[in-house]
Design an enzyme around this catalytic site. Structure first.
Site, PDB file in Angstrom:
ATOM      1  N   TYR A 145       1.416  -1.136  -0.050  1.00  0.00           N
ATOM      2  CA  TYR A 145      -0.019   0.361  -0.291  1.00  0.00           C
ATOM      3  C   TYR A 145       0.841   0.829   0.343  1.00  0.00           C
ATOM      4  CZ  TYR A 145      -3.096   3.741   2.080  1.00  0.00           C
ATOM      5  OH  TYR A 145      -4.152   4.357   2.220  1.00  0.00           O
ATOM      6  N   ASP A 247       9.246   2.808  -1.030  1.00  0.00           N
ATOM      7  CA  ASP A 247       8.539   3.525   0.681  1.00  0.00           C
ATOM      8  C   ASP A 247       8.567   3.123   1.494  1.00  0.00           C
ATOM      9  OD1 ASP A 247       6.394   3.874   1.762  1.00  0.00           O
ATOM     10  OD2 ASP A 247       4.691   3.665   0.559  1.00  0.00           O
ATOM     11  N   LYS A 275       5.778   8.658   9.418  1.00  0.00           N
ATOM     12  CA  LYS A 275       5.224   7.625  10.220  1.00  0.00           C
ATOM     13  C   LYS A 275       6.210   8.402  11.050  1.00  0.00           C
ATOM     14  CE  LYS A 275       1.811   4.641   8.613  1.00  0.00           C
ATOM     15  NZ  LYS A 275       1.317   3.364   8.686  1.00  0.00           N
TER      16      LYS A 275
END
Ligand code: PMP
Length: 444
Positions: A145, A247, A275
């Site tokens: 994702y 990513d 994050k």
């Protein structure tokens, strides 16, 4: 613990009357989620509005490496907000300060831009790749994702029967309402299998701008790269003249200070981090070599954002990075030990109660898979889908929430242990897991 959720239920009902679906992320209020409306975080704990306390193993989906509300971060953030204001609309000195610290940890990000979320940063990095190569197609991987942008949001949790028959077939759009960009330009490949990628790159020879992956699969459940896989991908992308994009929204500053690229010693062309970087405030960064990022510097590849790199987010990032730069030598071994203790603890309990399982982690990205049959390792998304017992996991999650431990109920979501999870918290969690397993999973 006997939980009452009266206030949470009422708050969700009230929210549904004016917030579509009751919350502003599609992942947060789902029929199979226990109805928990949070009040505050405290270290490794979440307190809900009914006054229930949960040992949190989801940790805000990953940003809280230092636990909820760590004093060093809140103090710097509070001071910056009070003395400077969150958003000035001018460059500040924080820009260079934070970027220089990121570069010390991620030398591959010679030039970067800050964005507000992983989704934005990935979408911008894809533009950089397309412009640099003059090609359109992107390779995506099953189970991975990268946010919900038009560029890359594919049906990453598709059931097995909907996965493409051949590596390199078109990726399926992730939602209704998407335009045609994804179907025309993104192709799907099984992950952790260099031969499949070689096939895809041959099939679309000369067309692939970038190969985009989570270097440790996180969003399809935690799956480490097979030994040599990332290097093989690096070699293949070079041979085919396409860019490799990591990513590292989950893995960056988590599986090692310098992310998966440091841990596995493979350097991508473009990197996205988010994050942990913000410790809970909305910031992401994307970057690569000076040459690759030159069109962004010139403005010919556009990247903007009213809130990009504001005082609030850069102050938080600066504080987090200082801590990591100063203490990486002790922080990461501690995180590793915490994750290993949890992994061992879960596995031991499941073994004792004959519950089929597979526990996998890379540093403090951890998945506790319940499985339908005995399995040693899960190497890719298809294996997680095929062997995973998702229904049972939901039952376990509800039993644990009743007992004061919170895991995300979707087994694809990793657990994110933090530095606030010390030996006492681990003991607490494992005692409750033992009790929860007795209560709800015993007989397979
Ligand atoms: N990439 C990865 C690997 C992610 O895990 C996420 C979010 N879970 C994203 C991108 C999207 O980030 P955001 O939700 O901040 O837009």
């Amino acid at each position: 613990m006997s939980v009452s959720r009266q206030r949470s239920l009422a708050a969700l009902d009230r929210a549904r009357a004016s917030v579509a679906g009751g919350d502003s992320s599609a992942m947060r209020v789902l029929p199979y989620h226990p109805p928990i409306v949070a009040e505050r975080g405290e270290g490794a704990w979440i307190v809900d509005i009914d006054g229930n306390r949960y040992l949190d193993l989801n940790m805000g989906y990953g940003p809280h490496l230092f636990g909820h509300r760590p004093a060093f971060l809140i103090e710097r953030l509070g001071r910056a907000l009070a003395e400077r204001g969150p958003q000035l609309g001018f460059p500040t000195e924080l820009n260079a300060e934070v970027a220089e610290k990121v570069r010390r940890l991620f030398p591959s990000m010679q030039r970067m831009r800050f964005a507000n979320a992983g989704t934005e940063a990935v979408a911008s990095a894809v533009r950089v790749a397309r412009h640099a190569t003059g090609r359109r197609r992107i390779v995506l991987f099953e189970g991975h994702y990268h946010g919900w942008s038009e560029a890359v949001f594919h049906r990453y949790h598709a059931p097995l029967e909907d996965l493409p028959a051949r590596p390199g077939d078109a990726a399926l759009p992730g939602t209704l309402g998407m335009g045609t960009d994804l179907a025309q330009h993104a192709v799907l490949c099984p992950w952790n299998d260099a031969a499949s990628l070689a096939q895809v790159l041959d099939r679309h020879r000369g067309e692939i701008a970038a190969v985009l992956m989570e270097p440790v699969m996180g969003n399809g459940g935690t799956v480490p790269p097979r030994p040599g896989y990332l290097q093989a991908v690096r070699d293949l992308t070079r041979d085919h003249g396409c860019l490799l994009m990591f990513d590292e929204v989950i893995t960056g500053l988590r599986v090692a200070a310098g992310g998966a690229q440091e841990r596995f010693g493979v350097t991508p062309d473009l990197t996205v981090i988010s994050k942990v970087l913000g410790g809970g405030v909305p910031i992401a960064a994307f970057g690569g070599s000076r040459d690759l990022m030159e069109p962004v510097a010139r403005g010919t590849v556009f990247h903007g954002g009213v809130y990009s790199s504001n005082v609030m987010v850069l102050t938080a990032a600066s504080a987090v990075l200082d801590r990591i730069l100063d203490e990486a030598d002790t922080l990461y071994p501690r995180l590793e030990a915490t994750a290993a203790a949890l992994a061992r603890g879960f596995a031991t309990i499941f073994e004792a109660h004959q519950v089929a399982h597979c526990v996998q982690h890379v540093g403090a990205v951890l998945s506790v898979f319940l499985t339908r049959d005995r399995v040693e390792h899960l190497h890719d998304y298809r294996a997680v889908r095929r062997h995973g017992d998702f229904e049972r996991y939901i039952r376990l999650e509800h039993a644990l929430a009743e007992r004061g431990v919170y895991l995300h109920p979707n087994m694809f979501e990793p657990l994110f242990p933090s530095l606030a999870h010390g030996p006492e918290e681990i003991d607490f969690a494992l005692n409750r897991v033992e009790d929860g397993v007795r209560g709800c999973l015993r007989i397979h």
